[in-house]
Design an enzyme around this catalytic site. Structure first.
Site, mmCIF file in Angstrom:
data_model
loop_
_atom_site.group_PDB
_atom_site.id
_atom_site.type_symbol
_atom_site.label_atom_id
_atom_site.label_comp_id
_atom_site.label_asym_id
_atom_site.label_seq_id
_atom_site.Cartn_x
_atom_site.Cartn_y
_atom_site.Cartn_z
ATOM 1 N N ILE A 137 23.325 57.516 32.820
ATOM 2 C CA ILE A 137 22.161 56.805 32.390
ATOM 3 C C ILE A 137 21.046 58.120 32.454
ATOM 4 C CG2 ILE A 137 22.350 54.530 32.938
ATOM 5 C CD1 ILE A 137 21.187 54.936 35.739
ATOM 6 N N ASP A 138 19.832 58.126 31.709
ATOM 7 C CA ASP A 138 19.051 59.216 31.855
ATOM 8 C C ASP A 138 18.418 59.329 32.866
ATOM 9 O OD1 ASP A 138 19.437 58.996 28.962
ATOM 10 O OD2 ASP A 138 17.668 58.071 28.578
ATOM 11 N N LYS A 139 18.069 60.719 33.126
ATOM 12 C CA LYS A 139 17.666 61.393 34.218
ATOM 13 C C LYS A 139 16.549 60.560 34.961
ATOM 14 C CE LYS A 139 14.481 65.086 36.075
ATOM 15 N NZ LYS A 139 13.823 66.295 35.449
ATOM 16 N N THR A 141 15.696 57.650 34.125
ATOM 17 C CA THR A 141 16.156 55.967 34.286
ATOM 18 C C THR A 141 16.616 55.645 35.574
ATOM 19 O OG1 THR A 141 16.282 55.918 31.885
ATOM 20 C CG2 THR A 141 17.579 54.039 33.215
ATOM 21 N N ARG A 237 15.341 53.027 24.710
ATOM 22 C CA ARG A 237 14.125 53.667 24.249
ATOM 23 C C ARG A 237 13.804 53.823 22.733
ATOM 24 N NH1 ARG A 237 15.214 59.190 27.482
ATOM 25 N NH2 ARG A 237 13.199 59.496 26.935
#
Length: 302
Positions: A137-139, A141, A237
């Protein structure tokens, strides 16, 4: 050493580190701040601090140092462990923590932490950079992330991801009022042809489906749940921006990056469910939204 020079033509009023984060998306905000601190960034040939407010006409120069040979080391970093057994680990990742090492993030990642915690008992399928990492998962998030301790578990979880059988539900705050209670976004995602560092809805992209449900309306925003049917890079997103309701705080796909002094998109991986590879039984985990998220909800409800 790689050099960049930017002449500020718009975005006046941004902090220097925020401006460079938009221009150099391949590097983390922390890495950019470190370069500023090390004197590798100048504005009009003069060193400035990261909080410097840029102006139209400023010339911003960046000298990116030659990257060091990557040495993935274990670090004793506290982990919020939701579940653990001999095969896998479920952790609740905080916002701002990178999943695996990369440019500008060689330490303090999830990988550094699990290398220490698991003492080498991790799958090796994704190599030394991503040991045990089945998905990411994104930084910016937060939320649930599964880690495989062996290759048997990794292959099983990866196959479930491929078959879209894993339950992945996210909570988020979207900009604007969403009228429909339930929305199915079926739009292919691929590299943005105008900016290869971003993703976009493009005809040549890979199949991507997101199911969005409204949890509650807020002041000029909407509290939503998004369930992934597929798992493309930045899927939620990109899809929310595509329907003109980008996530609050999204500096890449939205327009309200500085509102409420957020550190990134308001997005939390809340629910994760899958078939346990060892006993073939379905298990599901939930995590509470982080404090900043709940405080923001209270602000937007009043």
């Amino acid at each position: 050493m790689e050099s960049y020079v930017f002449e500020v033509e718009d975005r006046e009023g941004l902090r220097l580190d925020v401006y460079l984060s938009e221009q150099l998306k391949q590097y983390s905000r922390n890495y950019i701040q470190q370069m500023i601190k090390d004197g590798l960034v100048t504005v009009n040939k003069k060193s400035e601090k990261r909080k410097y407010i840029i102006k139209i006409g400023d010339e911003v120069s960046v000298q990116v140092p030659v990257p060091k040979e990557l040495d993935v080391k274990s670090q004793n970093i506290p982990l919020d462990i939701v579940f653990e057994d001999e095969d896998l680990l479920i952790i609740n990742k905080p916002q701002g923590m990178v999943v695996h090492p990369g440019a500008g993030n060689y330490e303090n990642t999830v990988v550094n932490a699990i290398l220490y915690h698991c003492r080498g008992q991790l799958s090796s399928i994704n190599g030394i950079i991503r040991p045990g990492i089945v998905h990411r998962i994104d930084k910016d998030t937060s939320g649930l992330l599964m880690v495989a301790k062996n290759n048997f578990t990794h292959r099983s979880l990866a196959q479930q991801l491929k078959e879209h059988s894993i339950t992945r539900q996210y909570h988020a705050i979207a900009v604007g009022k969403i009228k429909d209670h339930k929305i199915k976004i079926d739009a292919p995602i691929g590299r943005n042809p105008n900016n290869r560092l971003k993703m976009a809805v493009v005809e040549s992209g890979r199949n991507a489906i997101t199911h969005v449900s409204v949890i509650s309306p807020l002041k000029d925003h909407t509290y939503i749940e998004a369930q992934l049917e597929t798992g493309r890079t930045h899927q939620i997103r990109v899809h929310m921006a595509y329907i003109k309701h980008p996530l609050l705080g999204d500096e890449v796909y939205g327009k309200e990056s500085l509102k409420f002094n957020l550190e990134g998109q308001v997005l939390h991986a809340k629910t994760l469910g899958f078939i346990h590879p060892r006993n073939n039984k379905y298990i599901e985990f939930n995590s509470e939204i982080p404090n900043y998220f709940s405080k923001l909800l209270n602000i937007l409800k009043t």
